[in-house]
Every structure is written in structure tokens, then in C-alpha cells.
Design a protein around this motif. Structure first.
Motif, PDB file in Angstrom:
ATOM      1  N   LYS A   1       0.826  -1.219   0.000  1.00 11.08           N
ATOM      2  CA  LYS A   1       0.000   0.000   0.000  1.00 11.08           C
ATOM      3  C   LYS A   1       0.859   1.268   0.000  1.00 11.08           C
ATOM      4  CE  LYS A   1      -3.806  -2.359   2.254  1.00 11.08           C
ATOM      5  NZ  LYS A   1      -4.756  -2.457   3.364  1.00 11.08           N
ATOM      6  N   PRO A   2       1.633   1.467  -1.035  1.00  3.18           N
ATOM      7  CA  PRO A   2       2.477   2.664  -1.084  1.00  3.18           C
ATOM      8  C   PRO A   2       1.626   3.938  -1.145  1.00  3.18           C
ATOM      9  CG  PRO A   2       2.478   1.520  -3.196  1.00  3.18           C
ATOM     10  CD  PRO A   2       1.751   0.633  -2.235  1.00  3.18           C
ATOM     11  N   LYS A   3       2.176   5.005  -0.617  1.00  2.00           N
ATOM     12  CA  LYS A   3       1.452   6.283  -0.546  1.00  2.00           C
ATOM     13  C   LYS A   3       1.924   7.229  -1.650  1.00  2.00           C
ATOM     14  CE  LYS A   3      -0.509   5.322   3.513  1.00  2.00           C
ATOM     15  NZ  LYS A   3      -0.304   3.881   3.485  1.00  2.00           N
ATOM     16  N   ASN A   4       1.175   8.350  -1.748  1.00  2.00           N
ATOM     17  CA  ASN A   4       1.547   9.412  -2.695  1.00  2.00           C
ATOM     18  C   ASN A   4       1.798   8.857  -4.088  1.00  2.00           C
ATOM     19  OD1 ASN A   4       1.533  10.863  -0.325  1.00  2.00           O
ATOM     20  ND2 ASN A   4       3.732  11.193  -0.250  1.00  2.00           N
ATOM     21  N   LEU A   5       0.875   8.020  -4.532  1.00  2.00           N
ATOM     22  CA  LEU A   5       1.064   7.351  -5.812  1.00  2.00           C
ATOM     23  C   LEU A   5       1.151   8.345  -6.959  1.00  2.00           C
ATOM     24  CD1 LEU A   5      -1.289   4.227  -5.633  1.00  2.00           C
ATOM     25  CD2 LEU A   5       1.179   4.232  -5.898  1.00  2.00           C
ATOM     26  N   ASN A   6       2.189   8.234  -7.720  1.00  2.00           N
ATOM     27  CA  ASN A   6       2.377   9.017  -8.934  1.00  2.00           C
ATOM     28  C   ASN A   6       1.909   8.133 -10.078  1.00  2.00           C
ATOM     29  OD1 ASN A   6       3.424  10.136 -11.314  1.00  2.00           O
ATOM     30  ND2 ASN A   6       5.095  11.112 -10.215  1.00  2.00           N
ATOM     31  N   LYS A   7       0.690   8.415 -10.568  1.00  2.00           N
ATOM     32  CA  LYS A   7       0.078   7.521 -11.544  1.00  2.00           C
ATOM     33  C   LYS A   7       0.345   7.969 -12.972  1.00  2.00           C
ATOM     34  CE  LYS A   7      -3.520   6.195  -8.279  1.00  2.00           C
ATOM     35  NZ  LYS A   7      -4.969   6.117  -7.994  1.00  2.00           N
ATOM     36  N   GLY A   8       1.629   8.099 -13.267  1.00  2.00           N
ATOM     37  CA  GLY A   8       1.989   8.472 -14.623  1.00  2.00           C
ATOM     38  C   GLY A   8       2.074   7.233 -15.503  1.00  2.00           C
ATOM     39  N   LYS A   9       2.956   7.287 -16.473  1.00  2.00           N
ATOM     40  CA  LYS A   9       3.133   6.150 -17.372  1.00  2.00           C
ATOM     41  C   LYS A   9       3.559   4.915 -16.582  1.00  2.00           C
ATOM     42  CE  LYS A   9       5.658   4.754 -21.511  1.00  2.00           C
ATOM     43  NZ  LYS A   9       6.746   5.093 -22.440  1.00  2.00           N
ATOM     44  N   HIS A  10       4.414   5.150 -15.610  1.00  2.00           N
ATOM     45  CA  HIS A  10       4.835   4.082 -14.702  1.00  2.00           C
ATOM     46  C   HIS A  10       4.488   4.538 -13.292  1.00  2.00           C
ATOM     47  CE1 HIS A  10       7.136   2.142 -17.923  1.00  2.00           C
ATOM     48  NE2 HIS A  10       7.452   3.361 -18.287  1.00  2.00           N
ATOM     49  N   TRP A  11       3.611   3.778 -12.638  1.00  2.00           N
ATOM     50  CA  TRP A  11       3.184   4.164 -11.304  1.00  2.00           C
ATOM     51  C   TRP A  11       4.354   4.069 -10.326  1.00  2.00           C
ATOM     52  CZ3 TRP A  11      -2.313   2.628  -9.400  1.00  2.00           C
ATOM     53  CH2 TRP A  11      -3.262   3.049 -10.336  1.00  2.00           C
ATOM     54  N   LYS A  12       4.449   5.112  -9.493  1.00  2.00           N
ATOM     55  CA  LYS A  12       5.466   5.108  -8.455  1.00  2.00           C
ATOM     56  C   LYS A  12       4.810   5.444  -7.129  1.00  2.00           C
ATOM     57  CE  LYS A  12       7.694   7.802 -11.233  1.00  2.00           C
ATOM     58  NZ  LYS A  12       8.600   8.599 -12.056  1.00  2.00           N
ATOM     59  N   GLY A  13       5.241   4.762  -6.082  1.00  2.00           N
ATOM     60  CA  GLY A  13       4.673   5.022  -4.767  1.00  2.00           C
ATOM     61  C   GLY A  13       5.771   5.118  -3.732  1.00  2.00           C
ATOM     62  N   TYR A  14       5.398   5.687  -2.593  1.00  2.00           N
ATOM     63  CA  TYR A  14       6.365   5.906  -1.522  1.00  2.00           C
ATOM     64  C   TYR A  14       5.909   5.144  -0.288  1.00  2.00           C
ATOM     65  CZ  TYR A  14       8.073   9.301  -4.795  1.00  2.00           C
ATOM     66  OH  TYR A  14       8.579   9.873  -5.930  1.00  2.00           O
ATOM     67  N   ILE A  15       6.878   4.565   0.388  1.00  2.00           N
ATOM     68  CA  ILE A  15       6.578   3.655   1.494  1.00  2.00           C
ATOM     69  C   ILE A  15       6.937   4.332   2.802  1.00  2.00           C
ATOM     70  CG2 ILE A  15       7.056   1.385   2.480  1.00  2.00           C
ATOM     71  CD1 ILE A  15       7.909   0.572  -0.431  1.00  2.00           C
ATOM     72  N   PHE A  16       5.920   4.446   3.656  1.00  2.00           N
ATOM     73  CA  PHE A  16       6.108   5.115   4.937  1.00  2.00           C
ATOM     74  C   PHE A  16       6.006   4.117   6.084  1.00  2.00           C
ATOM     75  CE2 PHE A  16       6.078   9.653   3.894  1.00  2.00           C
ATOM     76  CZ  PHE A  16       5.639   9.634   2.586  1.00  2.00           C
ATOM     77  N   LEU A  17       6.744   4.367   7.123  1.00  2.00           N
ATOM     78  CA  LEU A  17       6.676   3.578   8.346  1.00  2.00           C
ATOM     79  C   LEU A  17       6.748   4.542   9.511  1.00  2.00           C
ATOM     80  CD1 LEU A  17       6.687   0.679   9.546  1.00  2.00           C
ATOM     81  CD2 LEU A  17       9.174   0.863   9.641  1.00  2.00           C
ATOM     82  N   ASN A  18       5.732   4.490  10.377  1.00  2.00           N
ATOM     83  CA  ASN A  18       5.665   5.448  11.491  1.00  2.00           C
ATOM     84  C   ASN A  18       5.825   6.881  10.991  1.00  2.00           C
ATOM     85  OD1 ASN A  18       5.442   3.237  13.218  1.00  2.00           O
ATOM     86  ND2 ASN A  18       7.673   3.120  13.483  1.00  2.00           N
ATOM     87  N   ASP A  19       5.152   7.165   9.887  1.00  2.00           N
ATOM     88  CA  ASP A  19       5.099   8.497   9.286  1.00  2.00           C
ATOM     89  C   ASP A  19       6.444   8.976   8.723  1.00  2.00           C
ATOM     90  OD1 ASP A  19       4.139  11.859  10.107  1.00  2.00           O
ATOM     91  OD2 ASP A  19       3.299  10.548   8.571  1.00  2.00           O
ATOM     92  N   LYS A  20       7.360   8.045   8.548  1.00  2.00           N
ATOM     93  CA  LYS A  20       8.636   8.419   7.934  1.00  2.00           C
ATOM     94  C   LYS A  20       8.778   7.674   6.614  1.00  2.00           C
ATOM     95  CE  LYS A  20      11.950   9.950  11.339  1.00  2.00           C
ATOM     96  NZ  LYS A  20      13.303   9.834  11.859  1.00  2.00           N
ATOM     97  N   LEU A  21       9.251   8.390   5.611  1.00  2.00           N
ATOM     98  CA  LEU A  21       9.504   7.773   4.316  1.00  2.00           C
ATOM     99  C   LEU A  21      10.720   6.854   4.430  1.00  2.00           C
ATOM    100  CD1 LEU A  21       8.908   7.628   1.231  1.00  2.00           C
ATOM    101  CD2 LEU A  21      10.579   9.466   0.952  1.00  2.00           C
ATOM    102  N   ILE A  22      10.521   5.586   4.080  1.00  2.00           N
ATOM    103  CA  ILE A  22      11.642   4.662   4.192  1.00  2.00           C
ATOM    104  C   ILE A  22      12.128   4.165   2.826  1.00  2.00           C
ATOM    105  CG2 ILE A  22      11.079   3.879   6.516  1.00  2.00           C
ATOM    106  CD1 ILE A  22       9.871   1.331   5.169  1.00  2.00           C
ATOM    107  N   SER A  23      11.257   4.186   1.831  1.00  2.00           N
ATOM    108  CA  SER A  23      11.670   3.727   0.514  1.00  2.00           C
ATOM    109  C   SER A  23      10.634   4.140  -0.525  1.00  2.00           C
ATOM    110  CB  SER A  23      11.844   2.203   0.503  1.00  2.00           C
ATOM    111  OG  SER A  23      12.507   1.805  -0.686  1.00  2.00           O
TER     112      SER A  23
END
Lengths: 94, 151
Positions: free
Chosen positions: A19-41
Motif C-alpha cells: 500500500k504505497p502512498k503518494n502514488l504518482n500515476k503516470g506512465k509508470h506508477w510510483k509510490g512511496y513507502i512510509f513507516l511510522n510516518d517516515k519515508l523509508i523507501s
């Protein structure tokens, strides 16, 4: 060693379980992975194709997810966790 | 054009198109040939390394991006991208930033890499410092050396 999976299966497992956050739904979807409100990957999702993605590519995704090859295989092989299944049953009622 | 090569009795012929496709190179090589090609007016400087492993031909090269092809952002200095070609698949990567792209056409892969650099730069700058974990903090530090907003 990472097993062969379809791009679709990899994509769905990431969307449904990571369930990655802040999904960038462009040509290639990109998402950001948070843990305890910190971006980890971050992770780039494969497309919804049924073609097979081999280890030479999926190893990059595994690394993005900070998973070993065995852990990545386990993530993709189970598309529905036990927790998800019982939640659905509860909403349907007895 | 500066070149260095080692030639042995074994010969394998490869034709490579330099990006941009200005000329082709006929290479006679043994296990490894290293070529360095500089094109003064190009946005890309390319170094080639050709490997033969178990009779499977692979090629690797380092491309140095000098621009992002973007209206808002530009590179302060060239950014190295490793391009690997194997069995009609092309993989581009900047391992220090965990950025990668797959494709069949090199220019598409490079363009995707450019987009990923910009997207990551924007995302990292949208978050406060205390919301960045170890890896993103490192990425932000690296990217700040390479990317800036245009005036």
C-alpha cells in the motif's frame, strides 16, 4: 532466487499489501513507502500485463521494497492475507 | 574521439550505435574492450564496456546525462546512468538513488530515468527533514548535488 511472476501479480501484491502512498500515476506508477510516518523507501510498480517478469528485473523491485529474494517470493505468492479475508467475511455478516 | 582497445586472436563483431546515432563502431574484441567516446556538442557522453559471459553477449555502458529535458529543473553537473543490454532488454539504473528503468529502446529508458530523478527530487523536497528515513535522507543529499530549479 526470485521466482517468475507475472507483472500483474507483482503489481497487485504491492498495491494490496505494501500500500504505497503518494502514488504518482503516470506512465509508470510510483509510490512511496512510509513507516511510522517516515519515508523509508519508494517503489515503481509494474504494469498490469500478464507477461512474466524474471529475476533480472524483479530483483530491482525486491531491493526497493527492502526485501530478500525469499521474502519477495512470499509477498507475491499470497495475494490475500488471512487478515484481509476475515475482514471481508465480517463485513458480509454471518 | 579517444579510444583504447585490446585485441586478441578471438574476434567478435559488434555494431553499436552511439547515442546520439552519429556513427557506428565495428569492434573486434576478446573478453573486454573499453572505449571512451566523447562528443562535445552532445547531451550525453558515453563509455562502453562489452562483456562476453558464457557465450551470452551483454553490454554495459555508462551514460552521463547533462540535462533533464525539463522546464523546471536542470542538472548542475552530469549524472551517470548505467545502461545494461541483454537479450533485447535494456535496463538503466542509478544505483545510488535506487532509480531504474526497463525497456526495449534506450532513449525511452533514459527518458524514464530523467522523469524518475525529477519525481524523486520533488517528493523528497516536499517532505520535512524529520519525515525522511535513512535512505531517503541519503538520496536527498545526493540529488541536491546534481539537481536544481531553473532560474
Amino acid at each position: 532466487m526470485i521466482k517468475d511472476f507475472t507483472e500483474k501479480n507483482i503489481r497487485n501484491a504491492i498495491l494490496n499489501k505494501v500500500k504505497p502512498k503518494n502514488l504518482n500515476k503516470g506512465k509508470h506508477w510510483k509510490g512511496y513507502i512510509f513507516l511510522n510516518d517516515k519515508l523509508i523507501s519508494k517503489v515503481k510498480l509494474p504494469n498490469e500485463h500478464i507477461r512474466i517478469m524474471h529475476e533480472n528485473k524483479s530483483s530491482y523491485i525486491a531491493k526497493s521494497l527492502r526485501l530478500t529474494h525469499d521474502q519477495f517470493n512470499e509477498l507475491i505468492e499470497c495475494t490475500l492475507s488471512g487478515t484481509d479475508y476475515y475482514k471481508i467475511q465480517q463485513e458480509l455478516g454471518v | 574521439m579517444n579510444t583504447q582497445s585490446n585485441i586478441s586472436n578471438r574476434e567478435l563483431n559488434y555494431f553499436l550505435l552511439v547515442s546520439p546515432p552519429i556513427f557506428s563502431i565495428d569492434i573486434h574484441t576478446h573478453d573486454e574492450v573499453f572505449w571512451q567516446i566523447s562528443e562535445g556538442t552532445s547531451a550525453i557522453t558515453t563509455e562502453y564496456k562489452i562483456l562476453e559471459e558464457n557465450s551470452i553477449v551483454k553490454s554495459e555502458k555508462i551514460i552521463k546525462l547533462r540535462d533533464l529535458n525539463d522546464l523546471k529543473y536542470e542538472l548542475k553537473k552530469s549524472l551517470s546512468v548505467k545502461i545494461k543490454a541483454e537479450d533485447n532488454n535494456i535496463i538503466g539504473e542509478i544505483s545510488e538513488l535506487d532509480i531504474y528503468a526497463f525497456g526495449e529502446i534506450e532513449s525511452d529508458v533514459i527518458e524514464e530515468i530523467r522523469e524518475d530523478v525529477i519525481d524523486l527530487f520533488e517528493e523528497l523536497n516536499n517532505l520535512s527533514k524529520d519525515r525522511l528515513g535513512t535512505l531517503p535522507t541519503k538520496w536527498k543529499s545526493i540529488l541536491s548535488q546534481y539537481v536544481q530549479k531553473k532560474n
